[in-house]
Design an enzyme around this catalytic site. Structure first.
Site, PDB file in Angstrom:
ATOM      1  N   SER A 149       0.843  -1.186   0.000  1.00  0.00           N
ATOM      2  CA  SER A 149       0.000   0.000   0.000  1.00  0.00           C
ATOM      3  C   SER A 149       0.877   1.234   0.000  1.00  0.00           C
ATOM      4  CB  SER A 149      -0.914   0.019   1.224  1.00  0.00           C
ATOM      5  OG  SER A 149      -0.162   0.104   2.410  1.00  0.00           O
ATOM      6  N   GLY A 151       2.290   2.894  -2.228  1.00  0.00           N
ATOM      7  CA  GLY A 151       3.457   2.890  -3.092  1.00  0.00           C
ATOM      8  C   GLY A 151       4.659   2.151  -2.557  1.00  0.00           C
ATOM      9  N   GLU A 257      -8.932   3.164 -10.212  1.00  0.00           N
ATOM     10  CA  GLU A 257      -7.925   4.016 -10.835  1.00  0.00           C
ATOM     11  C   GLU A 257      -7.741   3.672 -12.309  1.00  0.00           C
ATOM     12  OE1 GLU A 257      -4.288   4.827  -8.440  1.00  0.00           O
ATOM     13  OE2 GLU A 257      -5.170   3.393  -7.036  1.00  0.00           O
ATOM     14  N   GLU A 270      -5.869   0.003 -11.041  1.00  0.00           N
ATOM     15  CA  GLU A 270      -6.041  -0.691  -9.768  1.00  0.00           C
ATOM     16  C   GLU A 270      -7.400  -0.364  -9.176  1.00  0.00           C
ATOM     17  OE1 GLU A 270      -1.524  -1.344  -8.163  1.00  0.00           O
ATOM     18  OE2 GLU A 270      -2.681   0.243  -7.222  1.00  0.00           O
ATOM     19  N   ASP A 277      -7.410   7.331  -0.803  1.00  0.00           N
ATOM     20  CA  ASP A 277      -6.683   8.496  -0.292  1.00  0.00           C
ATOM     21  C   ASP A 277      -6.870   9.724  -1.178  1.00  0.00           C
ATOM     22  OD1 ASP A 277      -5.144   7.438  -2.350  1.00  0.00           O
ATOM     23  OD2 ASP A 277      -3.375   7.055  -1.118  1.00  0.00           O
ATOM     24  N   THR A 278      -6.890   9.541  -2.494  1.00  0.00           N
ATOM     25  CA  THR A 278      -7.097  10.696  -3.375  1.00  0.00           C
ATOM     26  C   THR A 278      -8.479  11.308  -3.173  1.00  0.00           C
ATOM     27  OG1 THR A 278      -7.901   9.320  -5.201  1.00  0.00           O
ATOM     28  CG2 THR A 278      -5.534   9.729  -5.108  1.00  0.00           C
ATOM     29  N   ARG A 357       2.473  10.389   5.677  1.00  0.00           N
ATOM     30  CA  ARG A 357       1.415  11.395   5.593  1.00  0.00           C
ATOM     31  C   ARG A 357       0.921  11.736   6.983  1.00  0.00           C
ATOM     32  NH1 ARG A 357      -1.243   8.611   0.964  1.00  0.00           N
ATOM     33  NH2 ARG A 357      -2.638   7.683   2.495  1.00  0.00           N
TER      34      ARG A 357
END
Length: 388
Positions: A149, A151, A257, A270, A277-278, A357
């Site tokens: 997750s 990245g 995505e 994906e 999150d986006t 984050r």
């Protein structure tokens, strides 16, 4: 009132809990560490590794939840089938969670069974298999763990000399006990979007206005809504999203995505069976219901009559430059809150690591506003915050 067991208690889980509490629900937040963001607003919490099947089962037996809501990938997902058979509602379904937690399963479903357009790909269980796959695909190519997750373990490989690092980085970034990588052709896309898709128990599938986003190292850095997508590309993306979510079954919000290429069209990339999150940009009031409110309604079987675009929005993340076990402090909050039409959200994570984050800045403007200017404003505001 329903009793909800939340598996994963990060910033997305925290917002889901807030939405659930506003609708009168009871939530037990679970994660592998104490003081996780969602635990701060939940009714109860449990601390354990969700990759430990026995520990997961013990928590389910202890709390007897009506609903299990996964928020992260690192879960012993096969246990969810057993819970579902016992009558516990798994969100959106045990099948959906099991398939999407593993890139191999979801890619095979999308490309092989459903015939969706994806990047060409191979799997690699060894460094030699990785080399062979890269030779077939050519450079650059993208290497990812099957299970990860944010990245982690993902890299863009430009030359053969970078393959060894990609193998080691991919394996180290893999979550769980799967040590296999997926190697994909590099798609020269013009843009990438998240299409938040809402499936309902007793209502039609709905689509949020498309969200554009920028990633670095496979992890989200900024997002904006609505992203411009040509009508024919948007129709194709919606068709793909509808097809794959129907195949996976269940009600909830899905972050689907896509890569968009003016030359080659729409590529499925994906899918996540939960808030994305986006999609935090929706907390800027870009929609009549943000993604967490939509997910909560769908999970509870409450009707969602429509999704409307209310205004233009942008989000930009606040990253930690340090690693520390001490509770983080923040400088520059007053510079952000002095901005008009701007929200600041600090997630409340108890520790830091480099590039973790820690918060997000959200900016909004009327529909039709200059989106590039709004994005610049949001990124500049996020840069004012220092984590120490």
């Amino acid at each position: 009132m329903k009793k909800i067991l939340l598996l994963g208690s990060g910033e997305l889980g925290k917002e889901f809990v807030i939405s659930a509490k506003r609708l009168g629900q009871y939530v037990i937040a679970c994660d592998s560490y104490a003081g996780a963001p969602a635990m701060q607003v939940a009714d109860e919490c449990e601390i354990f590794s969700m990759l430990d099947g026995e520990a997961l089962t013990a928590v389910v037996r202890k709390h007897q939840p009506d609903i299990i809501v996964p928020e992260i990938e690192a879960i012993r997902t096969e246990r969810l089938y057993d819970f579902e058979k016992e009558g516990i509602h798994v969100v959106p379904s045990a099948k959906a969670v099991n398939y999407t937690m593993n890139r191999k399963a979801i890619r095979e479903l999308a490309a092989t069974e459903l015939g969706l357009k994806t990047a060409k790909y191979f799997y690699a269980k060894s460094f030699e298999e990785l080399k062979e796959a890269a030779e077939k695909l050519g450079f650059p190519c993208v290497v990812k763990p099957l299970m990860s997750s944010s990245g982690k373990g993902q890299s863009l490989v430009k030359t053969e000399a970078e393959l060894e690092h990609a193998w080691e980085y991919g394996c180290s970034g893999s979550r769980g006990d799967i040590k296999e990588l997926i190697v994909e052709e590099f798609i020269a896309f013009d843009s990438e979007i998240t299409l938040l898709t809402v499936t309902q128990k007793d209502g039609p599938t709905l689509f949020c206005p498309p969200i554009g986003h920028v990633q670095k190292g496979g992890d989200y850095r900024e997002s904006f809504q609505p992203a411009y997508v040509s009508p024919e590309f948007l129709e194709e993306a919606q068709r793909m999203a509808d097809k794959v979510t129907k195949a996976l079954t269940g009600a909830g919000i899905w972050g689907v995505e896509f890569f968009l290429s003016e030359k080659n069209g729409v590529y499925f990339s994906e899918l996540s069976p939960r808030p994305h999150d986006t999609g935090m940009v929706t907390m800027a009031g870009t929609q009549n219901l943000n993604e967490f409110e939509l997910h909560c309604r769908a999970v509870l079987g409450l009707p969602i009559p429509n999704i409307t675009q209310e205004r233009t929005g942008a989000s930009a993340v606040i990253l930690s430059p340090i690693a520390s076990q001490e509770r983080p402090q923040y400088l520059g909050l007053e510079k952000v809150t002095a901005q008009t039409d701007t929200y600041l959200r600090i997630f409340g994570k108890p520790t830091t690591r480099v590039n973790r984050r820690m918060g997000v800045v959200l900016c909004y403007a009327p529909n039709g506003a200059d989106l590039n200017a709004l994005r610049d404003k949001c990124k500049a505001a996020a840069a004012e915050v220092t984590v120490y």
